[in-house]
Design an enzyme around this catalytic site. Structure first.
Site, PDB file in Angstrom:
ATOM      1  N   GLU A 222       0.849  -1.201   0.000  1.00  0.00           N
ATOM      2  CA  GLU A 222       0.000   0.000   0.000  1.00  0.00           C
ATOM      3  C   GLU A 222       0.877   1.241   0.000  1.00  0.00           C
ATOM      4  O   GLU A 222       1.606   1.504   0.967  1.00  0.00           O
ATOM      5  CB  GLU A 222      -0.926   0.016   1.219  1.00  0.00           C
ATOM      6  CG  GLU A 222      -1.823   1.249   1.236  1.00  0.00           C
ATOM      7  CD  GLU A 222      -2.743   1.304   2.432  1.00  0.00           C
ATOM      8  OE1 GLU A 222      -3.381   2.355   2.646  1.00  0.00           O
ATOM      9  OE2 GLU A 222      -2.828   0.299   3.162  1.00  0.00           O
ATOM     10  N   LYS A 354      -8.110 -15.332  16.236  1.00  0.00           N
ATOM     11  CA  LYS A 354      -8.319 -14.927  14.835  1.00  0.00           C
ATOM     12  C   LYS A 354      -9.764 -14.535  14.545  1.00  0.00           C
ATOM     13  O   LYS A 354     -10.261 -14.730  13.438  1.00  0.00           O
ATOM     14  CB  LYS A 354      -7.878 -16.036  13.876  1.00  0.00           C
ATOM     15  CG  LYS A 354      -6.408 -16.425  14.013  1.00  0.00           C
ATOM     16  CD  LYS A 354      -6.043 -17.528  13.036  1.00  0.00           C
ATOM     17  CE  LYS A 354      -4.577 -17.882  13.127  1.00  0.00           C
ATOM     18  NZ  LYS A 354      -4.226 -18.610  14.346  1.00  0.00           N
ATOM     19  N   ASP A 430       1.930 -14.362  12.802  1.00  0.00           N
ATOM     20  CA  ASP A 430       0.781 -14.959  12.120  1.00  0.00           C
ATOM     21  C   ASP A 430      -0.109 -13.825  11.602  1.00  0.00           C
ATOM     22  O   ASP A 430      -0.742 -13.125  12.392  1.00  0.00           O
ATOM     23  CB  ASP A 430       0.003 -15.838  13.111  1.00  0.00           C
ATOM     24  CG  ASP A 430      -1.099 -16.637  12.430  1.00  0.00           C
ATOM     25  OD1 ASP A 430      -1.500 -16.265  11.306  1.00  0.00           O
ATOM     26  OD2 ASP A 430      -1.576 -17.630  13.015  1.00  0.00           O
ATOM     27  N   HIS A 528      -2.458  10.105  -1.742  1.00  0.00           N
ATOM     28  CA  HIS A 528      -2.640   8.801  -2.386  1.00  0.00           C
ATOM     29  C   HIS A 528      -2.537   8.912  -3.895  1.00  0.00           C
ATOM     30  O   HIS A 528      -2.081   7.975  -4.559  1.00  0.00           O
ATOM     31  CB  HIS A 528      -3.982   8.189  -1.967  1.00  0.00           C
ATOM     32  CG  HIS A 528      -3.923   7.435  -0.679  1.00  0.00           C
ATOM     33  ND1 HIS A 528      -3.731   6.081  -0.619  1.00  0.00           N
ATOM     34  CD2 HIS A 528      -4.001   7.863   0.612  1.00  0.00           C
ATOM     35  CE1 HIS A 528      -3.701   5.690   0.655  1.00  0.00           C
ATOM     36  NE2 HIS A 528      -3.861   6.762   1.417  1.00  0.00           N
TER      37      HIS A 528
END
Length: 543
Positions: A222, A354, A430, A528
């Site tokens: 990004e 998660k 993770d 951006h």
């Protein structure tokens, strides 16, 4: 089967069979003696097991024995020796007796069993790579067995890659296969690899946190993310740095068990939450690892189902496997007092792993960290291009009110998950645990006569480790080394993982500060457009 009878001594054998037993009471006496020793053996064994369980509960050393326990041990040994001598002597002397058997025995029985069919060895692998690819495509050579049968992980990846291209009819030209150590992931990080994905790593900083400077590695695709975080680090550095506080360090696992009734389930709940029972449960739990230390047990019920949330420290490891082993030890231990307990699963989602969950937002999971800084007025104006008043108002309306209107769960921030994900990918964490690790509330307040800005981030469930999993891969290990937290801490177990959690929170603080400033100043879209758009002619690339 072949049975042969020797006839030269058949008459003597027949006569010996007809002779009466000179001692008819022998069998009766043997049965009584055997029964006595059987009873003694099992009674003493039960007594010793009961005593040892009590010692474990009271934390009494097992090697300290009383006179009754010593007598029980001697009785156990004596009864065992007798029973082995009576029942096991034929098995012990079987080879010796067979060697002494005469060919003139009265009855010679030879039982010939048909030989078991030999297991068919796996077909030899073709030497040519192209033939091997065809064998994988046809299914005669399983793809998952290539590493073990070839003994070459890199070649296995190349063969599998060509087989996938042949099966799908699609090219993998852009996916590199060269330049990666496939031996390092065998059996621990990834199965059936065909290459690796390239993610660029940028650096932000230095981040001045608790008096030390850290260069932050961020793996991301990004645009603007690294540049924005870098600007936040600069603003924090010019204002004297940030400080962090570790509130809690405890990984969790919550199995689900079921009973025949809710009343019975509640009895186990009260047993687990009774402070008098905690020490004995902790002794059993802590046997799973020299780093695992049980901290807390909380249980909740849904009908006759009980969800038990164990919390423990896990050293420098993230600790999911470690806490699971400890939980399994406790469940096995509880079976003696609660034999009717039916363990449905080692994880009942009350952990919660998660998944966005209120229990993690409130109770915390992993490392709970608060990080804060006071940004000077001139820094807000010159570096961040906005004002303290505008930042405070935007934070209230966006991060607090707006998130509440959206029904957010732990999402009272601008983009904490951006920084968490980039750091997790770079350091071998993770990435799926970004879900709960990004739980964050960002607070802003005008201080020092409304001239300066106080900003803080509170993150209750940062799940990180510096050993195990992807942290041992070369690239990720290098990023951990850049931060000074590679591997396990030798001085203080768990210190490296706690420091990494603080760095994550400090990086999120920098990212929040910069993005909120860009939104407040109206620079977000322009930034951006400048940094998150490719200048290449995409049509040429596609053609």
């Amino acid at each position: 089967m072949e049975v042969r009878r020797r006839h030269n001594r058949s008459s003597q054998a027949g006569e010996s069979l007809k002779q009466p037993d000179p001692n008819p009471n022998h069998d009766t006496h043997s049965h009584i003696t055997n029964a006595l020793f059987f009873t003694l053996f099992f009674s003493v064994a039960y007594f010793l097991l009961h005593r040892w369980r009590e010692k474990i509960r009271t934390s009494t050393p097992l090697h300290i024995v009383t006179l009754s326990e010593m007598a029980a041990i001697l009785s156990l040994i004596a009864s065992f020796v007798y029973l082995m001598a009576f029942f096991g002597i034929t098995f012990i002397l079987h080879p010796f007796l067979n060697s002494r058997t005469s060919p003139d025995d009265d009855l010679d029985l030879h039982i010939t069993k048909p030989p078991a069919p030999p297991l068919s060895p796996p077909l030899p692998l073709p030497h040519d790579d192209r033939d091997l690819v065809l064998a994988v495509v046809s299914g005669s050579v399983p793809s998952y067995s290539l590493e073990s049968r070839l003994g070459d992980c890199r070649r296995a990846a190349e063969i599998r890659r060509e087989a996938v291209e042949s099966l799908t009819g699609r090219s993998l030209r852009g996916l590199p296969v060269e330049g990666f150590d496939y031996d390092s992931i065998l059996g621990q990080c990834c199965e059936m690899p065909i290459g690796f994905v390239q993610i660029p790593v940028g650096v932000a900083g230095p981040l001045l946190l608790d008096g030390n400077e850290y260069t932050i590695p961020m793996a991301t695709t990004e645009g603007c993310l690294v540049a924005s975080t870098n600007r936040g680090c600069k603003a924090i550095h010019l204002s004297g740095g940030a400080s962090s506080m570790l509130l809690r360090d405890a990984m969790t696992r919550a199995p689900v068990v079921r009973f025949a009734s809710a009343k019975r389930a509640s009895q186990l709940k009260f047993f687990l939450e009774d402070p008098l029972n905690f020490e004995s449960l902790a002794v059993v739990f802590n046997k799973s690892s020299r780093f695992a230390r049980l901290q807390d047990i909380k249980a909740t019920m849904a009908g006759k189902n009980l969800y038990i949330r164990f919390s423990c420290t896990t050293g420098d490891a993230m600790g999911m496997n470690m806490v699971s082993k400890g939980v399994q030890n406790v469940l096995n231990y509880l079976q003696s007092d609660f034999p009717d307990m039916d363990v449905l699963g080692i994880s009942g989602n009350f952990c919660s792993d998660k998944k966005a969950a209120a229990v993690n937002w409130i109770e915390g999971r992993g490392k709970s960290v608060v990080c804060e800084a006071v940004i000077k007025e001139e820094v807000v104006k010159k570096v961040l291009k906005t004002s303290v008043e505008a930042l405070v108002e935007l934070n209230m309306l966006k991060n607090l009110t707006g998130s509440a209107m959206a029904g957010a769960l732990g999402g009272f921030n601008a983009h904490a998950s951006n920084i968490v994900s980039a750091l997790y990918l770079a350091t071998g964490q993770d990435p799926a645990q970004n879900v709960e690790s990004s739980h964050c509330i960002t607070m802003m307040e005008a201080v020092n006569d409304a001239k300066d800005l106080h900003i803080s981030v509170t993150m209750p469930s940062i799940e990180v480790g510096t050993v195990g999993g992807g942290t041992q891969l070369a690239s990720q290990s290098a990023c951990l080394n850049l931060l000074g937290v590679k591997g396990a801490s030798k001085e203080s177990p768990g210190a490296n993982s706690r420091l990494l959690a603080a760095i994550v929170a400090g990086s999120v603080l920098a990212g929040e500060l910069s993005l909120m400033s860009a939104i407040s100043a109206g620079h977000l879209v322009n930034s951006h457009m400048k940094y998150n758009r490719s200048c290449k002619d995409i049509s040429k690339v596609v053609s």
